[in-house]
Design a protein around this motif. Structure first.
Motif, PDB file in Angstrom:
ATOM      1  N   GLN A 176       0.829  -1.202   0.000  1.00 35.57           N
ATOM      2  CA  GLN A 176       0.000   0.000   0.000  1.00 35.57           C
ATOM      3  C   GLN A 176       0.867   1.257   0.000  1.00 35.57           C
ATOM      4  N   LEU A 177       1.951   1.231   0.750  1.00 37.17           N
ATOM      5  CA  LEU A 177       2.867   2.373   0.763  1.00 37.17           C
ATOM      6  C   LEU A 177       3.481   2.597  -0.612  1.00 37.17           C
ATOM      7  N   ARG A 178       3.917   1.510  -1.258  1.00 39.32           N
ATOM      8  CA  ARG A 178       4.532   1.640  -2.584  1.00 39.32           C
ATOM      9  C   ARG A 178       3.531   2.164  -3.608  1.00 39.32           C
ATOM     10  N   ALA A 179       2.275   1.744  -3.462  1.00 39.86           N
ATOM     11  CA  ALA A 179       1.239   2.161  -4.411  1.00 39.86           C
ATOM     12  C   ALA A 179       0.604   3.493  -4.023  1.00 39.86           C
ATOM     13  N   LYS A 180       1.150   4.122  -2.965  1.00 43.63           N
ATOM     14  CA  LYS A 180       0.620   5.388  -2.456  1.00 43.63           C
ATOM     15  C   LYS A 180      -0.864   5.268  -2.083  1.00 43.63           C
ATOM     16  N   GLY A 181      -1.213   4.110  -1.537  1.00 46.42           N
ATOM     17  CA  GLY A 181      -2.583   3.875  -1.118  1.00 46.42           C
ATOM     18  C   GLY A 181      -2.833   4.150   0.346  1.00 46.42           C
ATOM     19  N   MET A 182      -1.813   4.611   1.046  1.00 45.23           N
ATOM     20  CA  MET A 182      -1.921   4.922   2.469  1.00 45.23           C
ATOM     21  C   MET A 182      -1.826   6.434   2.646  1.00 45.23           C
ATOM     22  N   GLN A 183      -2.811   7.027   3.309  1.00 46.49           N
ATOM     23  CA  GLN A 183      -2.807   8.476   3.498  1.00 46.49           C
ATOM     24  C   GLN A 183      -2.357   8.822   4.912  1.00 46.49           C
ATOM     25  N   LYS A 184      -1.337   9.688   4.985  1.00 49.86           N
ATOM     26  CA  LYS A 184      -0.820  10.150   6.277  1.00 49.86           C
ATOM     27  C   LYS A 184      -1.088  11.644   6.398  1.00 49.86           C
ATOM     28  N   ASP A 185      -1.666  12.049   7.501  1.00 46.72           N
ATOM     29  CA  ASP A 185      -1.934  13.468   7.758  1.00 46.72           C
ATOM     30  C   ASP A 185      -1.214  13.896   9.028  1.00 46.72           C
ATOM     31  N   TYR A 186      -0.427  14.958   8.911  1.00 44.74           N
ATOM     32  CA  TYR A 186       0.318  15.509  10.045  1.00 44.74           C
ATOM     33  C   TYR A 186      -0.208  16.906  10.374  1.00 44.74           C
ATOM     34  N   LEU A 187      -0.082  17.302  11.626  1.00 42.49           N
ATOM     35  CA  LEU A 187      -0.330  18.682  12.032  1.00 42.49           C
ATOM     36  C   LEU A 187       1.009  19.314  12.375  1.00 42.49           C
ATOM     37  N   ALA A 188       1.231  20.514  11.836  1.00 44.84           N
ATOM     38  CA  ALA A 188       2.482  21.227  12.078  1.00 44.84           C
ATOM     39  C   ALA A 188       2.181  22.692  12.339  1.00 44.84           C
ATOM     40  N   LEU A 189       2.867  23.255  13.309  1.00 48.38           N
ATOM     41  CA  LEU A 189       2.770  24.691  13.571  1.00 48.38           C
ATOM     42  C   LEU A 189       3.963  25.353  12.897  1.00 48.38           C
ATOM     43  N   VAL A 190       3.695  26.233  11.924  1.00 48.13           N
ATOM     44  CA  VAL A 190       4.776  26.818  11.141  1.00 48.13           C
ATOM     45  C   VAL A 190       4.847  28.326  11.358  1.00 48.13           C
ATOM     46  N   CYS A 191       5.998  28.867  11.085  1.00 46.65           N
ATOM     47  CA  CYS A 191       6.263  30.292  11.265  1.00 46.65           C
ATOM     48  C   CYS A 191       5.495  31.125  10.226  1.00 46.65           C
ATOM     49  N   GLY A 192       4.916  32.220  10.674  1.00 48.98           N
ATOM     50  CA  GLY A 192       4.303  33.181   9.762  1.00 48.98           C
ATOM     51  C   GLY A 192       2.955  32.752   9.213  1.00 48.98           C
ATOM     52  N   GLN A 193       2.529  33.456   8.178  1.00 47.65           N
ATOM     53  CA  GLN A 193       1.215  33.221   7.574  1.00 47.65           C
ATOM     54  C   GLN A 193       1.358  32.388   6.298  1.00 47.65           C
ATOM     55  N   TRP A 194       0.976  31.131   6.401  1.00 49.38           N
ATOM     56  CA  TRP A 194       1.015  30.253   5.227  1.00 49.38           C
ATOM     57  C   TRP A 194      -0.045  30.734   4.235  1.00 49.38           C
ATOM     58  N   LEU A 241      -1.268  26.908  11.855  1.00 46.40           N
ATOM     59  CA  LEU A 241      -1.382  25.462  12.034  1.00 46.40           C
ATOM     60  C   LEU A 241      -1.792  24.882  10.692  1.00 46.40           C
ATOM     61  N   VAL A 242      -0.961  24.002  10.137  1.00 45.97           N
ATOM     62  CA  VAL A 242      -1.244  23.416   8.833  1.00 45.97           C
ATOM     63  C   VAL A 242      -1.363  21.901   8.945  1.00 45.97           C
ATOM     64  N   ARG A 243      -2.129  21.344   8.005  1.00 47.16           N
ATOM     65  CA  ARG A 243      -2.192  19.893   7.846  1.00 47.16           C
ATOM     66  C   ARG A 243      -1.299  19.538   6.664  1.00 47.16           C
ATOM     67  N   ALA A 244      -0.339  18.676   6.898  1.00 43.38           N
ATOM     68  CA  ALA A 244       0.612  18.282   5.857  1.00 43.38           C
ATOM     69  C   ALA A 244       0.404  16.807   5.525  1.00 43.38           C
ATOM     70  N   SER A 245       0.253  16.525   4.236  1.00 41.65           N
ATOM     71  CA  SER A 245       0.026  15.150   3.776  1.00 41.65           C
ATOM     72  C   SER A 245       1.106  14.791   2.758  1.00 41.65           C
ATOM     73  N   PRO A 246       2.114  14.012   3.164  1.00 38.83           N
ATOM     74  CA  PRO A 246       3.187  13.649   2.229  1.00 38.83           C
ATOM     75  C   PRO A 246       2.712  12.634   1.198  1.00 38.83           C
ATOM     76  N   ILE A 247       3.006  12.906  -0.058  1.00 38.99           N
ATOM     77  CA  ILE A 247       2.684  11.975  -1.140  1.00 38.99           C
ATOM     78  C   ILE A 247       3.827  10.977  -1.298  1.00 38.99           C
ATOM     79  N   THR A 248       5.047  11.466  -1.174  1.00 38.37           N
ATOM     80  CA  THR A 248       6.223  10.598  -1.138  1.00 38.37           C
ATOM     81  C   THR A 248       6.659  10.480   0.322  1.00 38.37           C
ATOM     82  N   GLY A 249       7.637   9.639   0.581  1.00 37.28           N
ATOM     83  CA  GLY A 249       8.039   9.403   1.972  1.00 37.28           C
ATOM     84  C   GLY A 249       9.526   9.577   2.190  1.00 37.28           C
ATOM     85  N   ARG A 250      10.045  10.749   1.917  1.00 35.88           N
ATOM     86  CA  ARG A 250      11.487  11.013   2.081  1.00 35.88           C
ATOM     87  C   ARG A 250      11.818  11.398   3.519  1.00 35.88           C
TER      88      ARG A 250
END
Length: 328
Positions: A176-194, A241-250
């Motif tokens: 599933q990871l190789r086929a990008k069938g798994m969705q990961k959602d992160y919360l991150a607090l970032v500097c400034g106004q995105w 506060l942003v939601r970040a969803s990586p498509i690749t996994g570097r």
């Protein structure tokens, strides 16, 4: 380096230090050397190859080569291999540190174990760390036949961490990871106004290993293609506060992509902004504000789509409460 020795006992089936494992269908198909690395945790690969070459490891009472692939119902003889007494202290200390993992379980069944990994805990030993989450789980659950990480989180990142309890589950989830069938959602607090129109950061990432062993990742045209999607969740006067969803996994992908967009993550000791971090000390934050908030995937046994969410820990919740009260 781990110090290991073989007990000098006669090689016979009555030796109490010898133990036998019957291979299940789920364990079949893997090489004997990889199987031994799982069951002889902390033992160097050189030692594992040595005991195989010397015939101290046997399958169905016969010598095998390291590349031998195990079959269902094979009986594996494993000799008494253990660490020296000097190596036991770090292990005991590690067990104490990760005992909290019992309280971090979000979901468990016969196939999976899912944790809300605490910040500051490495997922595995290495890089100067003798113990991590996976070693801790194996120590806390000595009867578990199989426990392997499906993916990784940085040491300072908290949140959803998926562990497979069957080899078949690990294979299915990796697919599933190789086929990008798994969705990961992160919360991150970032500097400034995105800026709301910046929904995707696609920038190639190149990993460098410093002499100290530290990993530093930079945006570089010679790096691997990498993509992260971002969505604004909440705005404050000095942060977003942003939601970040990586498509690749570097390695360090979200952290570096946030920095590349001009909005480093709070308290990122490698890619962050010291002045921004200083502004946030009043809310009691002293750790990386990056949290694996949710994971969606298909269950390897039932095929049902699961979405597992991990609540924020106290320091992250307190930080947001302070910002909502004073910097909204």
């Amino acid at each position: 380096m781990v110090s290991v020795y073989l007990e000098s006992r006669p090689m016979n089936e009555n030796n109490p230090g010898v133990h036998f494992i019957t291979i299940t269908a789920d364990e079949a198909g893997q090489r004997i050397d990889n199987f031994l690395r799982t069951h002889l945790k902390g033992v160097p690969k050189s030692m594992i190859y040595r005991i195989v070459r010397k015939g101290e490891v046997r399958v169905n009472k016969k010598r095998v080569k390291p590349e031998y692939k195990l079959q269902n119902d094979d009986e594996v003889r494993i000799p008494p291999v253990r660490r020296s007494d000097d190596e036991q202290a770090p292990v005991s200390a590690g067990i104490d540190k990760v005992a909290v993992l019992n309280d971090a379980v979000l979901y468990e069944d016969d196939y999976l174990l899912i944790l809300n990994k605490p910040a500051g805990t490495a997922v595995h030993g290495g890089s100067g760390l003798s113990f991590g989450v996976i070693e801790g789980l194996r120590a806390l659950r000595p009867d578990a036949r199989f426990l392997e990480l499906v993916h990784r989180l940085d040491r300072d990142t908290s949140g959803v961490l998926l562990v497979a309890k069957k080899r078949s589950a690990l294979r299915a989830l990796h697919e599933q990871l190789r086929a990008k069938g798994m969705q990961k959602d992160y919360l991150a607090l970032v500097c400034g106004q995105w800026q709301s129109h910046v929904k995707t950061v696609a920038a190639p990432l190149l990993k460098n290993i410093l002499a100290s062993g530290e990993r530093i990742v930079r945006v570089n045209s010679e790096g691997k293609p990498s993509e992260t999607r971002f969505k604004v969740e909440e705005r404050f006067t000095l942060a977003t506060l942003v939601r970040a969803s990586p498509i690749t996994g570097r390695t360090h992908q979200i952290r570096v992509h946030a920095q590349h967009a001009g909005h480093p993550i709070a308290f990122d000791d490698r890619y962050g902004d010291g002045a921004f971090d200083q502004q946030l000390t009043v809310c009691g934050l002293n750790r990386l504000f990056l949290h694996a908030a949710a994971l969606r995937f298909d269950h390897p046994g039932s095929g049902e789509t699961l979405r597992i969410e991990a609540p924020l820990d106290a320091p992250l919740r307190q930080c947001l409460l302070y910002l909502r009260a004073h910097h909204k």
